[in-house]
Scaffold this motif. Sequence first.
Motif, PDB file in Angstrom:
ATOM      1  N   ALA A  93      -0.907   7.455   4.199  1.00 51.65           N
ATOM      2  CA  ALA A  93       0.216   7.172   5.095  1.00 51.65           C
ATOM      3  C   ALA A  93       0.449   8.321   6.066  1.00 51.65           C
ATOM      4  N   ARG A 146       4.991   0.387   5.451  1.00 49.88           N
ATOM      5  CA  ARG A 146       5.880  -0.099   4.394  1.00 49.88           C
ATOM      6  C   ARG A 146       5.283  -1.302   3.676  1.00 49.88           C
ATOM      7  N   VAL A 206       8.564   4.343   2.986  1.00 42.17           N
ATOM      8  CA  VAL A 206       7.270   4.662   2.370  1.00 42.17           C
ATOM      9  C   VAL A 206       7.489   5.761   1.314  1.00 42.17           C
ATOM     10  N   ARG A 244       2.853   0.028   1.221  1.00 42.00           N
ATOM     11  CA  ARG A 244       3.494   0.550   0.013  1.00 42.00           C
ATOM     12  C   ARG A 244       3.876  -0.581  -0.937  1.00 42.00           C
TER      13      ARG A 244
END
Length: 909
Positions: free
Chosen positions: A113, A78, A205, A81
């Motif tokens: 990811a 995260r 994400v 991102r």
Amino acid sequence: MRTLADIFEATTPLSEDEARLRHAIQCSPFMKRLFNNDACLLTDILQHMHAPLTEQHMRDWLAEQPVTDEPTLKRALRKLRQRVMVRIITRDLNGLADLHEVTLTISQLAEVAVQFALQHHSLWLEETYGKPLGESGAAQQMIVIGMGKLGGYELNVSSDIDLIFAFEEDGATNGGRQLSNVDFFTRLGKKLIASIDEVTEDGFVFRVDMRLRPYGSEGALACSFEMLEEYYQTQGREWERYAWIKGRVIAGPGSELADMLRPFVFRKYLDFGAFASMRDLKVQIQRDVNRRDMHDNIKLGRGGIREIEFIAQVFQLIRGGKDTSLQIRPTLSVLALLREKGLLDEDTVNELHAAYIFLRNLEHRLQYVEDAQTHDLPVTNESRARIAVAMGFADWDSLLPVLEAHRRKVDHHFRDTFSDPRDDENAPAYHRETAIWQAELEEAEAVQHLQSLGYQQPEEALRRLNSLNQSTRYKQLPELSRHRYDALMPAVIAESAMQANPDDTLMRVGDLLDGICRRASYLALLAEYPDALRLLIKLASASPWLIQYLAQHPVLLDELLDTRNLYADPDFAAMRTELNRRLEQATGDVERQMDIMRDFKHASTFRFAVKDVIGELLLVKLSDYLSELADLILQATIEKVWENLKVRHREQPKFAVIGYGKLGGKELGYASDLDIIFLYDDDAPEASDIYARFGIRIANWLGSLTSAGILYETDLALRPDGASGLLVSSVEAFREYQQHKAWLWEHQALTRARYCAGDRDIGAQFEQIRIDVMRQPRDLVKLKEKVVAMREKMMSGHLNNTGMFDLKHDRGGIIDVEFMVQYLVLAHAHQYAELTANSGNISLLQTLSQLNLIDASLADAVAAAYRQYRSLQHALKLQGETKARVNPEKVAGHVEAVRTLWQQVFGGA
């Protein structure tokens, strides 16, 4: 370095980058929240604003994060991102990044990811359950397929990601706590989804959508290859083909899966049924748009992004199986390729390209505001003003007309591409013709209507129509194919009646449709393109041979769609390039290459024939075209057969193909076989054996019957010693044979022989041998006796008692002209070098008259006769005649001229 508050409250001038950052934050409240939650993001963007965030940068950053368990894994993903979003939003809104960078970066984030999460969860699960093994004993891996925009590297900035999970083989893990592979990969899939999709204090994400898997939400989360193959072969739906166009393996081994599913996505034939399928899919989407009042949705609404994608992808579904270059994913790349191939015109592609970029940029600016997955236009004045500024407009009133102009153009092109011919208000209704086809009229009334249309034998026409309608083949058609057949036949009845020979035309088109109706795509093509059907009917009226050719190669119906290409003069250099490109795409697949070459030859021949039938091509030009096409095919055959030869001793073969007869004289017709011989000039010890195998492979490549037909019938009997001689000769052996052993008929054949393909040096050596042989001094008395004797022998093998004149074989016909020219060339070439030119019989007759070897006026008359004979012969071929015979009165003057010259040349012989 200033803080975020300093940037917004500054009384002193901002730096350029600080000003850019403030602009981005004003357009994206979401980004301001990111900065408030993590001050490191501000430092990072001010340091790296001018550099794209690459895939490798993402991997390197993740590698530095302390990932020890699921919470730390989720946090790392995260945080990555957040860095990516700040970089993209800032660069995009300030003109530092284009659309390609934005979509590529987001797609790479998704891929990185997924791979990073999969790597960690696989290891953690294997620690508990052991490694998953297939029934073969091979280790198994999770394979993740990215669908939709992820597969095409086109993700938007707040997109969900459509995934499918797969593994190669069923089996079980090898740990103490054993799981079946299905259970193992299902658990792994759930862990992977949670790592990416779950909302934590750091956000998410990507939203993960698994509904595209077999059986959707009700299906297994992870499927074996066997299950995937079974599902798509037996239950795969049209919308799933559309979805899989962009499908791409983003984690795990992927080549086998791609090979397995390619036939499902891309049919090996031209699939014009895709128009109706995509049209139905759009109708379903539009119903949802209407139901949910989504008309201001720039993705799904009128003139939106989805319509541009549909336009690009319908051509991929139709043609991707035949033309693998169309098996690409990015929408803009597909549009550019469609323009290059002439499937969409330049203005259309330019407008769609501009609209796509505008709409995708607008889409991103809508999503930058609150990181929401939205495509709806704003409704409040404040939101509209923010979006207008983000798009570079002064206000909403300036932006809206530009947006609407793009949407109108997209809507126009979408309707133009997907319009249903049945909805055309100007299309003829064909009510009576429909009733006749469906046997809804009384027989007398049906006959009367057919007669009023212009049919000369209306009773027979009706009988033929009823026969087609009641045939077992028609009744056994799938319902959709029968509906298309029913839609076509009324038009066929009406349009055939408008031709000069309606009865013959109806019969020919009816026979063609009856022959191809089991291939639904061909019926779909003609149903979708009424102009193509009308052209087909005109061609059927003009030439039964051409319709028979179409029946043998129905894939050629596709050629009727682009009349610009159909009627254009051939560009053989471009044709050669295109053929080579197609063949390169099939490298390693010999059968596919053979079919590609056959399809290419048939399509080229068909285009020539159409120009011929409509009267736009002189016979001599047609023969030139067909001969140059044969040379092109022979050259490509040499290259591909040599490339696929297992044993070869050099990179390029020292080998050439020599053409005789009609090929050598550039007088090929549509059905001519190729009289050829093979020569080589190579001192390598193994050369003789290698070239012998090479020659056999070439002959097989040309003459083998595949699903696409054959290339050419070949005749190799003109090689030294004929059928008993070696298939391939060295140049030196050929020279020795021609100078000392060849029969007279072989020297006659040399007068119209030429190099066609392969090594040009060998071609030059052959030409010198040909000239040397032709210029040998000869005993004219013996030469005359042998030529006349040979002609008599040929006559005895082609007796004609029909009362009709055989243009080729009878006295005063084509062969007499050819024998006279060959005799005169061999008799006088030692004195006149110009007679060795392989310039054709008509040109040689002129040369002979200029040298005072024959009477000039008679030479002109015989040249005219020869030209007329060939034209009549060709016209009869187009009308489906197997023998070229005409009423003697039609050619009496020509026959007299040829016989007179024969008398002058050979006397009483």
